[in-house]
Design an enzyme around this catalytic site. Structure first.
Site, PDB file in Angstrom:
ATOM      1  N   ASP A 462      -9.545  -5.755  12.853  1.00  0.00           N
ATOM      2  CA  ASP A 462      -9.660  -4.880  12.428  1.00  0.00           C
ATOM      3  C   ASP A 462      -8.253  -4.587  12.840  1.00  0.00           C
ATOM      4  O   ASP A 462      -7.318  -4.062  13.825  1.00  0.00           O
ATOM      5  CB  ASP A 462     -10.776  -4.016  13.378  1.00  0.00           C
ATOM      6  CG  ASP A 462     -10.557  -2.253  13.064  1.00  0.00           C
ATOM      7  OD1 ASP A 462      -9.867  -1.744  12.532  1.00  0.00           O
ATOM      8  OD2 ASP A 462     -11.608  -1.786  13.266  1.00  0.00           O
ATOM      9  N   HIS A 463      -7.401  -3.829  11.805  1.00  0.00           N
ATOM     10  CA  HIS A 463      -5.739  -3.343  12.227  1.00  0.00           C
ATOM     11  C   HIS A 463      -5.273  -2.017  12.493  1.00  0.00           C
ATOM     12  O   HIS A 463      -4.251  -2.798  13.257  1.00  0.00           O
ATOM     13  CB  HIS A 463      -5.198  -3.474  10.203  1.00  0.00           C
ATOM     14  CG  HIS A 463      -4.100  -4.337  10.972  1.00  0.00           C
ATOM     15  ND1 HIS A 463      -3.343  -4.161  11.728  1.00  0.00           N
ATOM     16  CD2 HIS A 463      -3.252  -4.610  10.208  1.00  0.00           C
ATOM     17  CE1 HIS A 463      -1.809  -5.444  12.136  1.00  0.00           C
ATOM     18  NE2 HIS A 463      -1.449  -4.707  10.581  1.00  0.00           N
ATOM     19  N   ARG A 464      -6.573  -1.762  13.142  1.00  0.00           N
ATOM     20  CA  ARG A 464      -6.418  -0.224  14.300  1.00  0.00           C
ATOM     21  C   ARG A 464      -6.749  -0.836  15.898  1.00  0.00           C
ATOM     22  O   ARG A 464      -5.674  -0.515  16.287  1.00  0.00           O
ATOM     23  CB  ARG A 464      -7.596   0.325  14.169  1.00  0.00           C
ATOM     24  CG  ARG A 464      -7.863   1.240  12.267  1.00  0.00           C
ATOM     25  CD  ARG A 464      -8.773   1.807  12.696  1.00  0.00           C
ATOM     26  NE  ARG A 464      -9.986   0.806  12.923  1.00  0.00           N
ATOM     27  CZ  ARG A 464     -11.600   1.469  12.765  1.00  0.00           C
ATOM     28  NH1 ARG A 464     -11.634   3.282  12.598  1.00  0.00           N
ATOM     29  NH2 ARG A 464     -12.411   0.849  12.703  1.00  0.00           N
TER      30      ARG A 464
END
Length: 493
Positions: A462-464
């Protein structure tokens, strides 16, 4: 006190609002005991056996196998005092005016009206427990969403209830609304032998299961001599002593596709497959996925596994490459804790514990059970936990509790001969690792091209939460451990 009690489909927790009746384990006229499994129900997460809340005699089964019913719906009626004499069968003959006759006081007293709104008796499964809690099956939580009924073709309406004295399969009057309808027949449910059930479940009490685990006996290979084919302590002890044991029949193979005149087949989306589709769609369009790949030489790791198998204390333990991959992930999480976290809107929840999920393909679809607090387990304990997890999933006995609370997942696509993949994150997790097939390939080793054992890892995150640097370092650490596990253990622990 009323003799006839109606058993409603209990709240199975995890937000589940309905279930499909897979198999009835009893039939009308059977005498049952308290907590005896009476029906197998498939929810969106797993197939579970539901125990009886009362001892007595089965008087009526309200829904046939294959019917989807919502939580709180009556599914079976039980006479809790069959020794008190025969019940008075209610008359279904209409009066000259066309109205139904008024039931006698005796017949009304003999039947306990189902609680309103699917309520269940206090202290029983799904009902109110002391202190205001909700009593549910072990491992489940209370339902928090409204139930939605999904109509099914050919389902018997809830109003069609067999009279207590009517044997299964005998014609009887069905009352729909305020007028008597034509007679119909509810087929007698097929009682399934749990030794050869479709889910491969094994009926055994917890002490028997513990004994089997301690003695190294696989319950799935035994045919029980106890009630309803249950496995007893004597069965386990005989198997451990080398006595002849009957091997359970294999689960029937999946039926071939059946195409209609248009040469198309329509498969209903339900149960585990429906939940998987919903979760994957939600995850794919909610969490911004990034996937990185790393190809590593695992020759030393495979040799380390061979040495481990040769040790006396490990000879009865299932040792597979997945074990080392799991250990590599757990050690890498210790070095990069942010990978084991959840996006919670206005905050990121970093978890000290690791509930390590292992994706498993089953006949009902993809499930992801997890090893609870896997980071605290020794390598031997982790091996045992993985073996138990996989065997339970293959037999279809994984509970909803075992599939809840995962924090990080491994999907072993290598068992299908695939090199790697771009896995989708399970909802609530920030990383998932794809472990590809281990192959012999030409590899530059110490300046020379040699045949080495090589695999490819694929990490989706998850790039968040995880940026490229953190994801790359985590994946690199997993690869370093698999390249030289002994050196990594010395350096990191």
């Amino acid at each position: 006190m009323s003799r006839i009690k109606t058993f409603n489909l209990p709240d199975l927790g995890e937000g589940l609002t309905e279930g499909e009746i897979l198999a009835w384990l009893v039939k009308v006229g059977d005498t049952i005991e308290l907590n005896q499994p009476i029906v197998e129900v498939e929810t969106a997460k797993a197939a579970v056996e539901i125990p009886a809340k009362w001892a007595g005699q089965v008087q009526a089964i309200h829904h046939p196998e294959g019917t989807t019913v919502e939580v709180g719906t009556p599914i079976i009626a039980i006479d809790t005092d069959p020794g008190a004499g025969p019940l008075e069968a209610p008359s279904t003959t209409a009066t000259p005016s066309g109205d139904l006759p008024t039931p006698s006081a005796a017949s009304l007293a003999a039947v306990e009206v189902a609680p309103a709104e699917g309520m269940i008796e206090p202290g029983l499964i799904g009902g109110a427990a002391p202190g205001g809690r909700t009593a549910v099956l072990v491992g489940y939580g209370p339902r928090t969403t409204a139930a939605k009924r999904r109509p099914r073709k050919g389902a018997v309406p809830a109003q069609a209830v067999a009279a207590p004295a009517t044997p299964a399969g005998v014609d009887h009057a069905v009352v729909v609304g305020d007028k008597p309808a034509a007679t119909s027949t509810i087929p007698a449910p097929q009682v399934h032998d749990r030794r050869n059930g479709a889910s491969g479940g094994v009926l055994a009490k917890p002490p028997v299961r513990k004994l089997a685990k301690d003695l190294g006996v696989d319950l799935g290979t035994l045919t029980g001599s106890g009630p309803l084919g249950s496995i007893t302590r004597e069965d386990v002890q005989q198997a451990a002593n080398g006595a002849s044991a009957v091997v359970a029949e294999p689960i029937a193979a999946t039926t071939a596709p059946s195409f209609g005149a248009d040469r198309e087949q329509r498969i209903p989306v339900k149960g585990v497959r429906k939940l998987t589709a919903e979760n994957m769609s939600r995850s794919a369009f909610t969490a911004p996925h990034v996937t990185e790949f790393l190809t590593v030489d695992v020759t030393r790791a495979m040799k380390a596994l061979d040495r481990l198998r040769g040790r006396r204390e490990w000879r009865d333990v299932r040792v597979s490459p997945l074990l080392l991959v799991a250990k590599a992930v757990l050690l890498a999480v210790q070095r990069h804790p942010m990978v084991n976290s959840t996006w919670a809107g206005d905050e990121i929840v970093v978890k000290e514990y690791v509930n390590l999920g292992i994706a498993a393909a089953t006949e009902r679809g993809l499930i992801v059970p997890n090893v609870k607090d896997a980071g605290r387990l020794s390598l031997r304990e982790l091996a045992d936990a993985l073996t138990d997890l996989v065997q339970t999933a293959k037999s279809g006995r994984t509970s909803p509790a075992a599939m809840s609370g995962g924090t990080l997942t491994i999907t072993n696509v290598g068992v299908f001969g695939v090199d790697t993949g771009t896995p989708i994150l399970p909802p609530g997790e920030s990383a998932i690792l794809a472990f590809g097939a281990v192959r012999e390939m030409p590899w530059v080793h110490k300046g020379k091209v040699k045949v080495r054992q090589v695999t490819t890892l694929g990490l989706s995150f998850d790039h968040r939460i995880i940026d490229g640097e953190l994801g790359s370092k985590f994946l690199r650490d997993v690869g370093d451990f698999l390249t030289d596990p002994e050196a990594a253990l010395l350096a990191w622990t």
